[in-house]
Design a protein around this motif. Structure first.
Motif, short mmCIF file in Angstrom:
data_model
loop_
_atom_site.label_atom_id
_atom_site.label_comp_id
_atom_site.label_asym_id
_atom_site.label_seq_id
_atom_site.Cartn_x
_atom_site.Cartn_y
_atom_site.Cartn_z
N VAL A 40 0.60 -1.06 -0.04
CA VAL A 40 -0.04 0.05 0.00
C VAL A 40 0.94 1.42 0.02
O VAL A 40 1.53 1.53 0.97
CB VAL A 40 -0.74 0.14 1.34
N LEU A 41 0.86 2.09 -1.06
CA LEU A 41 1.84 3.29 -1.10
C LEU A 41 1.19 4.40 -0.79
O LEU A 41 -0.10 4.80 -1.09
CB LEU A 41 2.30 3.26 -2.62
N SER A 42 1.83 5.08 0.53
CA SER A 42 1.40 6.33 0.76
C SER A 42 2.56 7.47 0.42
O SER A 42 3.83 7.27 0.90
CB SER A 42 1.33 6.28 2.39
N LEU A 43 2.13 8.73 0.10
CA LEU A 43 2.96 9.65 -0.17
C LEU A 43 3.08 10.72 0.93
O LEU A 43 1.84 11.21 1.06
CB LEU A 43 2.51 10.25 -1.63
N THR A 44 4.21 10.95 1.44
CA THR A 44 3.89 11.91 2.68
C THR A 44 4.32 13.22 2.38
O THR A 44 4.24 14.21 2.76
CB THR A 44 5.18 11.40 3.73
N GLY A 45 4.90 13.66 0.94
CA GLY A 45 5.31 14.77 0.62
C GLY A 45 6.64 15.56 1.64
O GLY A 45 6.68 16.93 1.63
N ASP A 46 7.09 14.70 2.29
CA ASP A 46 7.98 15.07 3.32
C ASP A 46 7.41 15.89 4.43
O ASP A 46 8.13 16.87 5.15
CB ASP A 46 9.36 16.00 2.66
N ASP A 47 6.20 15.88 4.76
CA ASP A 47 5.36 16.61 5.61
C ASP A 47 5.15 15.81 6.78
O ASP A 47 4.68 14.51 6.88
CB ASP A 47 4.05 17.17 5.03
N GLY A 48 5.66 16.14 7.83
CA GLY A 48 5.62 15.27 9.21
C GLY A 48 4.24 15.10 9.70
O GLY A 48 3.74 13.70 10.02
N ASP A 49 3.09 15.91 9.52
CA ASP A 49 1.84 15.93 9.85
C ASP A 49 1.10 14.76 8.94
O ASP A 49 0.35 13.96 9.20
CB ASP A 49 0.87 17.27 9.67
N ASN A 50 1.27 14.95 7.48
CA ASN A 50 0.84 14.06 6.72
C ASN A 50 1.34 12.44 6.86
O ASN A 50 0.59 11.60 6.58
CB ASN A 50 1.21 14.54 5.27
N GLU A 51 2.71 12.48 7.09
CA GLU A 51 3.41 11.12 7.26
C GLU A 51 2.50 10.39 8.58
O GLU A 51 2.18 9.36 8.62
CB GLU A 51 4.89 11.42 7.86
N ALA A 52 2.23 11.34 9.77
CA ALA A 52 1.45 10.91 10.97
C ALA A 52 0.19 10.30 10.66
O ALA A 52 -0.29 9.19 10.94
CB ALA A 52 1.32 11.68 12.05
N LYS A 53 -0.40 11.06 9.83
CA LYS A 53 -1.66 10.76 9.14
C LYS A 53 -1.80 9.32 8.64
O LYS A 53 -2.53 8.38 8.64
CB LYS A 53 -2.50 11.61 8.49
N ASN A 54 -0.79 9.27 7.66
CA ASN A 54 -0.70 8.03 6.86
C ASN A 54 -0.42 6.62 7.73
O ASN A 54 -0.90 5.62 7.44
CB ASN A 54 0.44 8.05 5.72
N ILE A 55 0.59 6.86 8.65
CA ILE A 55 0.70 5.73 9.61
C ILE A 55 -0.30 5.32 10.51
O ILE A 55 -0.57 4.21 10.52
CB ILE A 55 2.01 6.21 10.73
N ARG A 56 -0.99 6.37 11.02
CA ARG A 56 -2.37 6.23 11.59
C ARG A 56 -3.32 5.26 10.93
O ARG A 56 -3.77 4.25 11.44
CB ARG A 56 -2.99 7.30 12.32
N GLU A 57 -3.50 5.44 9.59
CA GLU A 57 -4.36 4.86 8.68
C GLU A 57 -3.90 3.46 8.56
O GLU A 57 -4.51 2.32 8.59
CB GLU A 57 -4.72 5.65 7.53
N LEU A 58 -2.58 3.31 8.24
CA LEU A 58 -2.20 1.89 8.11
C LEU A 58 -2.17 0.99 9.19
O LEU A 58 -2.26 -0.29 9.39
CB LEU A 58 -0.61 2.03 7.54
N VAL A 59 -1.89 1.74 10.32
CA VAL A 59 -1.89 0.99 11.74
C VAL A 59 -3.40 0.42 11.93
O VAL A 59 -3.68 -0.70 12.20
CB VAL A 59 -1.44 1.75 12.85
N ALA A 60 -4.37 1.52 11.68
CA ALA A 60 -5.77 1.03 11.77
C ALA A 60 -6.31 -0.08 10.87
O ALA A 60 -7.16 -0.91 11.24
CB ALA A 60 -6.46 2.54 11.64
N ALA A 61 -5.76 -0.07 9.81
CA ALA A 61 -6.06 -1.04 8.81
C ALA A 61 -5.24 -2.59 9.19
O ALA A 61 -5.44 -3.26 8.22
CB ALA A 61 -5.43 -0.68 7.26
N GLN A 62 -4.50 -2.28 10.30
CA GLN A 62 -4.00 -3.71 10.65
C GLN A 62 -2.90 -4.33 9.46
O GLN A 62 -2.70 -5.56 9.40
CB GLN A 62 -4.85 -4.78 10.92
N ALA A 63 -2.18 -3.31 8.94
CA ALA A 63 -0.96 -3.61 8.13
C ALA A 63 0.01 -4.50 8.98
O ALA A 63 0.34 -4.34 10.06
CB ALA A 63 -0.28 -2.65 7.60
N ALA A 64 0.70 -5.47 8.20
CA ALA A 64 1.62 -6.57 8.70
C ALA A 64 2.70 -5.70 9.19
O ALA A 64 3.59 -6.07 10.23
CB ALA A 64 1.94 -7.44 7.87
#
Length: 288
Positions: A40-64
């Motif tokens: 699952v590809l997530s683009l952060t744009g080197d933005d810390g807030d966007n990075e946190a949002k993407n991590i949160r969604e992947l954790v919620a999706a129970q990524a391995a």
């Protein structure tokens, strides 16, 4: 994605227009696909807030697990979230994350570029690269300084321009260097987008006589530009493949044996590809 999925691997990268990251995404996808995982590809744009949002969604999706090229300013929320999921740092590294990292020997790569230019007679060499907010920026700058000092160059004649590793930095810094009273006879790019920016500046101004240039990264067209761009070629495909294979093996042990991921670092060397853009220093240089 929400429902107990355990075959998802999150890949967080700044962008995919950069040849580095598109190659990484393709290589990881191929390896993971052969082992019944989906990337699952997530683009952060080197933005810390966007990075946190993407991590949160992947954790919620129970990524391995997650493979992450960290943003320059990784948020505290990201550090807390990553404690909940296996992860590997790729290319860049930040403190506070698991000490599992796959990357390039950035110092030696830049030092070798400087040594090559010195062997051609250059004494005024400039560097344009990423800022010290990035681990890669720190190490590549250190590699440049080390190369200059080892060669006995006067650091006052070796200009350094750093900033966000984008095309704009390459264009603006290159333009500034050409306008200097003692312009450099050679320039080392410390990032892929910086090299692109330099090329864009050369073409936009229609320059016919430019300093020797060493780029970073090696898409196919680098070999065609003005007889070929001398460049640092990291083995990105091999790096991404070895990262994926190691990570999937560790995830398998974690699921079947309840084992934790072990600390691990893997560093690969780059290759300096010598082409027409680096040449012996001449008696003088004019910019047209």
């Amino acid at each position: 994605m929400r429902g107990g999925s355990n075959n998802l691997i999150g890949l967080l990268v700044p962008e995919i227009s950069n040849d580095f990251y598109s190659t990484i995404a393709q290589s990881l996808s191929q390896v993971c696909g052969r082992h019944n995982y989906r990337v699952v590809l997530s683009l952060t744009g080197d933005d810390g807030d966007n990075e946190a949002k993407n991590i949160r969604e992947l954790v919620a999706a129970q990524a391995a697990g997650l493979i992450i090229v960290p943003a320059p300013t990784t948020r505290r929320a990201s550090l807390q979230l990553l404690k909940q999921i296996p992860h590997v740092q790729l290319l860049r590294k930040v403190s506070g994350l698991d000490k599992i990292w796959f990357g390039i020997d950035d110092r030696d790569a830049i030092t070798e570029a400087v040594e090559h230019l010195v062997s051609l007679g250059h004494r005024r060499i400039a560097y344009i690269g990423g800022s010290e907010a990035l681990s890669t920026g720190v190490e590549r700058r250190e590699g440049f300084v080390r190369g200059c000092r080892t060669a006995g160059l006067d650091l006052a004649d070796c200009a350094i321009h750093t900033g966000p590793p984008e095309r704009q930095l390459g264009r603006e810094a290159f333009d500034t260097l050409l306008s200097a009273k003692r312009a450099p006879t050679a320039i080392v790019a410390g990032a892929f987008n910086v090299a692109i920016g330099i090329i864009e500046c050369v073409e936009a101004r229609g320059l016919t006589d430019i300093p020797s240039v060493v780029g970073f990264g090696d898409p196919d067209w680098f070999a065609w530009w003005r007889g070929g761009l001398t460049t640092i070629r990291p083995p990105i495909d091999n790096l991404a493949t070895s990262c994926a294979l190691w990570f999937l093996d560790q995830l398998g042990d974690r699921q079947s044996k309840g084992l934790s991921l072990v600390e691990h670092s893997s560093v690969v060397a780059s290759t300096l590809i010598v082409r027409a853009s680096s040449r012996p220093v001449g008696p003088g240089r004019s910019v047209k």
